[in-house]
Design an enzyme around this catalytic site. Structure first.
Site, mmCIF file in Angstrom:
data_model
loop_
_atom_site.group_PDB
_atom_site.id
_atom_site.type_symbol
_atom_site.label_atom_id
_atom_site.label_comp_id
_atom_site.label_asym_id
_atom_site.label_seq_id
_atom_site.Cartn_x
_atom_site.Cartn_y
_atom_site.Cartn_z
ATOM 1 C CB CYS A 1 -0.390 -12.260 37.558
ATOM 2 S SG CYS A 1 -1.263 -13.607 37.475
ATOM 3 C CB CYS B 1 0.246 -16.016 35.942
ATOM 4 S SG CYS B 1 -0.544 -15.364 37.481
#
Ligand code: N1C
Length: 266
Positions: A167, A85
């Site tokens: 993400c 992420c």
């Protein structure tokens, strides 16, 4: 029967675009081993022979103008890879600069810093329904022949997956020296923006970069960038934008140290 007749083969169809890159399969395999053994040894368990086969099976012996994303599904499954992420970097019309940046900022990933993007970057490929071989003579041109060609469909499919997997806070390098800084017809504007998952992507941060010495044509406040902002708002993804982001500006200056716009850094 004259030998010539036994050796006669169907001529491959002629397209407007350049043909398959010479030594395509060898390059593909070599890049797969380089990536999984040297660049990211944590992927050393990937089976490059299998990956190479899945790649060519996706398009050989088929009409290169009726390719589907489904054709590449087995390949996508074999090359699944996790990008952490906050570490995804998209780009549009700024390929060189974005890749220069991930080269020094090694924890960020463009699609070409993942296995499948690394393997396919810069290559061209297509097959022919009447032959089990690649067509090295010509391949469909996206504009002049067909849009559903073997490599456009491939980039659509892998770009889609890359965006779906992203993400946290994600980034994009945009080119502020062209009029369409955010282009709705580009892969970024057409595929990636719409495949970000609002439930896991909290923000898209754009870096609008101007070529050194070029006339300032588009910036964070331009209408095309505002269009991007509007699309993201509708998709409930926060947006932020910065002109000439310092660390990337520095790289531009290293490559072009003369102009006065770079004096600040010297
Ligand atoms: O159409 P674009 O840029 O906006 O596509 C860039 C965007 C990036 O964020 C990538 O994740 O889409 C992904 N991508 C590639 O990674 C890629 N590598 C090579 C899309 N296209 C890619 N290519 C080739 O460049 C491909 O042939 C495609 O048509 C061009 C797109 O470049 P662009 O217009 O500058």
């Amino acid at each position: 029967v004259p030998v010539g007749i036994l050796m006669w083969r169907h001529p491959l169809k002629e397209w407007k675009g350049k043909g398959t890159t010479a030594h395509f399969y060898e390059i593909l395999l070599g890049r797969c081993y380089t990536y999984t053994q040297i660049v990211r040894p944590e992927l050393g368990h990937k089976d490059c022979q299998k990956i190479g086969k899945a790649f060519t099976t996706a398009f050989l012996s088929k009409d290169p103008c009726s390719c589907t994303e489904q054709d590449y599904q087995p390949l996508l499954e074999l090359t699944a890879q996790t990008v952490p992420c906050n570490k995804t970097l998209f780009w549009s019309k700024s390929s060189e600069l974005a890749h220069d940046y991930t080269r020094v900022q090694g924890d960020l990933f463009t699609l070409e810093d993942t296995l499948l993007g690394y393997m396919a970057d810069g290559l061209k490929w297509c097959g022919d329904p009447r032959s089990s071989e690649m067509n090295y003579q010509s391949c469909p041109d996206r504009r002049e022949d067909c849009s559903n060609n073997s490599f456009s469909v491939f980039w659509n499919a892998v770009s889609k997956r890359f965006a779906e997997d992203a993400c946290g806070v994600v980034h994009v390098v945009l080119n502020g020296s062209i009029s369409n800084t955010f282009d709705e017809r580009s892969t970024f504007g057409r595929v990636e923006v719409f495949n970000l998952r609002p439930e896991k992507v909290h923000q898209l941060q754009a870096w609008v970069m101007h070529d050194i010495g070029s006339v300032h044509s588009d910036s964070c406040s331009s209408s095309s960038v505002n269009n991007l902002k509007r699309i993201l708002k509708e998709r409930s993804i926060a947006f932020s934008c910065q002109n000439n982001y310092g660390p990337i500006r520095l790289l531009q200056c290293v490559k072009s140290p003369e102009p006065s716009s770079c004096r600040f850094y010297v």
